[in-house]
Write a protein that holds these residues in place. Sequence first.
Motif, PDB file in Angstrom:
ATOM      1  N   ARG A   1      51.781 -55.537  21.148  1.00 28.89           N
ATOM      2  CA  ARG A   1      50.572 -55.846  20.374  1.00 28.89           C
ATOM      3  C   ARG A   1      50.814 -56.706  19.149  1.00 28.89           C
ATOM      4  O   ARG A   1      50.182 -57.808  18.867  1.00 28.89           O
ATOM      5  CB  ARG A   1      49.919 -54.613  19.842  1.00 28.89           C
ATOM      6  CG  ARG A   1      48.779 -54.884  18.817  1.00 28.89           C
ATOM      7  CD  ARG A   1      48.180 -53.287  18.498  1.00 28.89           C
ATOM      8  NE  ARG A   1      49.037 -52.591  17.942  1.00 28.89           N
ATOM      9  CZ  ARG A   1      49.574 -52.476  16.595  1.00 28.89           C
ATOM     10  NH1 ARG A   1      49.020 -53.482  15.653  1.00 28.89           N
ATOM     11  NH2 ARG A   1      50.146 -51.559  16.232  1.00 28.89           N
ATOM     12  N   GLU A   2      51.972 -56.573  18.545  1.00 24.48           N
ATOM     13  CA  GLU A   2      52.394 -57.276  17.355  1.00 24.48           C
ATOM     14  C   GLU A   2      52.579 -58.648  17.646  1.00 24.48           C
ATOM     15  O   GLU A   2      52.543 -59.391  17.067  1.00 24.48           O
ATOM     16  CB  GLU A   2      53.763 -56.494  16.587  1.00 24.48           C
ATOM     17  CG  GLU A   2      53.286 -55.060  16.049  1.00 24.48           C
ATOM     18  CD  GLU A   2      54.635 -54.212  15.686  1.00 24.48           C
ATOM     19  OE1 GLU A   2      55.657 -55.047  16.074  1.00 24.48           O
ATOM     20  OE2 GLU A   2      54.311 -53.300  14.867  1.00 24.48           O
ATOM     21  N   HIS A   3      53.002 -58.737  18.921  1.00 20.76           N
ATOM     22  CA  HIS A   3      53.759 -59.980  19.310  1.00 20.76           C
ATOM     23  C   HIS A   3      52.327 -60.990  19.596  1.00 20.76           C
ATOM     24  O   HIS A   3      52.463 -62.055  19.359  1.00 20.76           O
ATOM     25  CB  HIS A   3      54.425 -59.811  20.801  1.00 20.76           C
ATOM     26  CG  HIS A   3      54.618 -61.231  21.524  1.00 20.76           C
ATOM     27  ND1 HIS A   3      55.342 -62.295  21.117  1.00 20.76           N
ATOM     28  CD2 HIS A   3      53.983 -61.545  22.549  1.00 20.76           C
ATOM     29  CE1 HIS A   3      55.552 -63.206  21.741  1.00 20.76           C
ATOM     30  NE2 HIS A   3      54.566 -63.043  22.611  1.00 20.76           N
ATOM     31  N   PHE A   4      51.443 -60.305  20.113  1.00 17.76           N
ATOM     32  CA  PHE A   4      50.253 -61.087  20.637  1.00 17.76           C
ATOM     33  C   PHE A   4      49.315 -61.231  19.329  1.00 17.76           C
ATOM     34  O   PHE A   4      48.895 -62.426  19.043  1.00 17.76           O
ATOM     35  CB  PHE A   4      49.349 -60.243  21.324  1.00 17.76           C
ATOM     36  CG  PHE A   4      49.924 -60.329  22.879  1.00 17.76           C
ATOM     37  CD1 PHE A   4      50.498 -61.305  23.411  1.00 17.76           C
ATOM     38  CD2 PHE A   4      49.943 -58.841  23.517  1.00 17.76           C
ATOM     39  CE1 PHE A   4      50.920 -61.064  24.801  1.00 17.76           C
ATOM     40  CE2 PHE A   4      50.348 -58.884  24.764  1.00 17.76           C
ATOM     41  CZ  PHE A   4      50.905 -59.891  25.440  1.00 17.76           C
ATOM     42  N   GLU A   5      49.392 -60.505  18.509  1.00 16.66           N
ATOM     43  CA  GLU A   5      48.768 -60.762  17.047  1.00 16.66           C
ATOM     44  C   GLU A   5      49.465 -62.067  16.282  1.00 16.66           C
ATOM     45  O   GLU A   5      48.814 -62.809  15.909  1.00 16.66           O
ATOM     46  CB  GLU A   5      49.156 -59.617  15.923  1.00 16.66           C
ATOM     47  CG  GLU A   5      48.048 -58.264  16.570  1.00 16.66           C
ATOM     48  CD  GLU A   5      48.361 -57.286  15.623  1.00 16.66           C
ATOM     49  OE1 GLU A   5      49.344 -57.267  14.740  1.00 16.66           O
ATOM     50  OE2 GLU A   5      47.647 -56.046  15.553  1.00 16.66           O
ATOM     51  N   GLU A   6      50.740 -62.395  16.263  1.00 18.94           N
ATOM     52  CA  GLU A   6      51.404 -63.322  15.745  1.00 18.94           C
ATOM     53  C   GLU A   6      51.099 -64.758  16.600  1.00 18.94           C
ATOM     54  O   GLU A   6      50.706 -65.606  16.048  1.00 18.94           O
ATOM     55  CB  GLU A   6      52.985 -62.829  15.879  1.00 18.94           C
ATOM     56  CG  GLU A   6      53.670 -63.986  15.083  1.00 18.94           C
ATOM     57  CD  GLU A   6      55.261 -63.745  14.977  1.00 18.94           C
ATOM     58  OE1 GLU A   6      56.095 -64.753  14.690  1.00 18.94           O
ATOM     59  OE2 GLU A   6      55.749 -62.549  15.299  1.00 18.94           O
ATOM     60  N   VAL A   7      51.244 -64.554  17.979  1.00 20.02           N
ATOM     61  CA  VAL A   7      51.427 -65.840  18.736  1.00 20.02           C
ATOM     62  C   VAL A   7      49.798 -66.335  18.970  1.00 20.02           C
ATOM     63  O   VAL A   7      49.621 -67.523  18.964  1.00 20.02           O
ATOM     64  CB  VAL A   7      52.082 -65.763  20.139  1.00 20.02           C
ATOM     65  CG1 VAL A   7      53.485 -65.343  19.716  1.00 20.02           C
ATOM     66  CG2 VAL A   7      51.537 -64.792  20.974  1.00 20.02           C
ATOM     67  N   LEU A   8      48.949 -65.388  18.966  1.00 22.38           N
ATOM     68  CA  LEU A   8      47.525 -65.543  19.091  1.00 22.38           C
ATOM     69  C   LEU A   8      46.626 -65.897  17.969  1.00 22.38           C
ATOM     70  O   LEU A   8      45.555 -66.053  17.834  1.00 22.38           O
ATOM     71  CB  LEU A   8      46.814 -64.527  20.030  1.00 22.38           C
ATOM     72  CG  LEU A   8      47.462 -64.564  21.735  1.00 22.38           C
ATOM     73  CD1 LEU A   8      46.619 -63.536  22.295  1.00 22.38           C
ATOM     74  CD2 LEU A   8      46.994 -65.894  22.304  1.00 22.38           C
ATOM     75  N   HIS A   9      47.558 -65.420  16.850  1.00 22.48           N
ATOM     76  CA  HIS A   9      46.892 -65.454  15.462  1.00 22.48           C
ATOM     77  C   HIS A   9      45.752 -64.671  15.410  1.00 22.48           C
ATOM     78  O   HIS A   9      44.492 -64.740  15.117  1.00 22.48           O
ATOM     79  CB  HIS A   9      46.239 -66.840  15.075  1.00 22.48           C
ATOM     80  CG  HIS A   9      47.275 -67.978  14.936  1.00 22.48           C
ATOM     81  ND1 HIS A   9      48.458 -67.763  14.141  1.00 22.48           N
ATOM     82  CD2 HIS A   9      47.860 -68.962  16.047  1.00 22.48           C
ATOM     83  CE1 HIS A   9      49.419 -69.033  14.481  1.00 22.48           C
ATOM     84  NE2 HIS A   9      48.817 -69.525  15.381  1.00 22.48           N
ATOM     85  N   ALA A  10      45.742 -63.414  16.258  1.00 23.90           N
ATOM     86  CA  ALA A  10      44.810 -62.693  16.324  1.00 23.90           C
ATOM     87  C   ALA A  10      45.092 -61.149  15.396  1.00 23.90           C
ATOM     88  O   ALA A  10      46.215 -60.993  14.771  1.00 23.90           O
ATOM     89  CB  ALA A  10      44.925 -61.928  17.682  1.00 23.90           C
ATOM     90  N   SER A  11      44.172 -60.242  15.433  1.00 22.22           N
ATOM     91  CA  SER A  11      44.281 -59.010  14.442  1.00 22.22           C
ATOM     92  C   SER A  11      43.917 -57.799  15.433  1.00 22.22           C
ATOM     93  O   SER A  11      42.952 -57.840  16.254  1.00 22.22           O
ATOM     94  CB  SER A  11      43.663 -59.002  13.284  1.00 22.22           C
ATOM     95  OG  SER A  11      42.220 -59.474  13.495  1.00 22.22           O
ATOM     96  N   SER A  12      44.141 -56.545  15.138  1.00 22.15           N
ATOM     97  CA  SER A  12      43.745 -55.348  15.651  1.00 22.15           C
ATOM     98  C   SER A  12      42.219 -55.316  15.389  1.00 22.15           C
ATOM     99  O   SER A  12      41.561 -55.920  14.499  1.00 22.15           O
ATOM    100  CB  SER A  12      44.175 -54.243  14.899  1.00 22.15           C
ATOM    101  OG  SER A  12      43.727 -53.077  15.586  1.00 22.15           O
ATOM    102  N   LEU A  13      41.373 -55.060  16.611  1.00 21.60           N
ATOM    103  CA  LEU A  13      40.182 -54.928  16.571  1.00 21.60           C
ATOM    104  C   LEU A  13      39.462 -53.940  15.743  1.00 21.60           C
ATOM    105  O   LEU A  13      38.304 -54.129  15.056  1.00 21.60           O
ATOM    106  CB  LEU A  13      39.763 -54.780  17.936  1.00 21.60           C
ATOM    107  CG  LEU A  13      38.009 -54.821  18.130  1.00 21.60           C
ATOM    108  CD1 LEU A  13      37.308 -56.199  17.761  1.00 21.60           C
ATOM    109  CD2 LEU A  13      37.536 -54.389  19.601  1.00 21.60           C
TER     110      LEU A  13
END
Length: 395
Positions: free
Chosen positions: A141-153
């Motif tokens: 989850r932390e990896h995807f938040e970083e590479v996708l410039h995403a955040s927890s919903l």
Amino acid sequence: MFYPAYINLQDRKCLVVGGGAVAERKVVAMLISGGDVTVISPDATELLTYLAQIGTIRWHKRQLRAGDTHGYFLVCAATDFTDINTAVFTEAHEKNKIRLVNVVDVIPQCTFAAASVVTDGELMLSISTSGKSPATSRRLREHFEEVLHASSLYTLGYEDGVPVPIENQGLPYPVYLLLENRTCVILCRQKTTEIERRISLLSQCGASVVCPTPDEMKPHHLEDAFLVIANKPSAVGASCESEAGFIREYLDEPSAGTHFTPDLVIDDNLIISVSARNSQDIDKAKRLHKKLANQFENNGYGAFIEFLGTHRSEILKAFPTPKKRADFFERLINTVEDSVSGLQTPPTICCLRLTNPGCSAECLFNWVRHGNLERADTVTTNLLELHSGDRMCDQ
């Protein structure tokens, strides 16, 4: 393995028993997805109290009573008391036949588990390790938040520490269904490629799959069904659908069911779900799905999660608190072997081949990935004994 499903909670009645931080996160997730939420608890967090005051949720400020779970579509128990949580599950699922029941952190008393979800505003991505390795799920989850410039919903509800309203974003509620030994009915006249895929996925999840044709369907097929899949609502019949409590998916009319299944990336117990938040982003979701499939499928992640799962009971016994378990998993995952100094935990975090696909470090992930399970077992056992000793000293 757990079965991924994006639940349609719009205007459906949801009950959360408990008023602490965990219950708060559950409520926020349900409200974002349009759930009609009731909370039962003598006490509640600042945010839950505020949401009750402005009429977003109903709060019964008291202990649980017999009959409280009747009439709900989804029920979640999130108290600190085992007897209350057990009572919720027993009444909701076993007595009232409610299909979607979750007792936080007690898998045997869950029919679904909440998903770890991130979003970049256009796509939703959820991760599950089928309960075998929360640490790996968190790392992904932390990896995807970083590479996708995403955040927890679900990090909503406060601004500068002050409670704020939660808006219905019209999003599905991502969960993973626990289908071991549960009856799943697939109504079909012929087994298409999509139907065969569902049968395979359900079977991998341990479900008891029954596949009658609509002409062969009898009332007993639906009486005890946990999940029903059909092409259209007409295959089930309006009277059966309105009277039965099963959850249902319609392949040709997704919006008519209680849930739909998103695009999936599967490597044994690792399941990554990808979905567009809006119709105009479907192509973007498909491109991301293809990219993630190339990265994660058949690349050792499922084997790694399975390995960690084999040691999970030992770790749960040795470290009763989530914080200590998380700390141990991080130390275990980050352990590498240095030819000079032996085993050590480096100052940098093991990449799990996420940021460096060609990484060949002598680490737990690569040992498992290449089948060196004896080495991985030895290191895990040694670290467990060492860490358990530290825990005893702390006490």
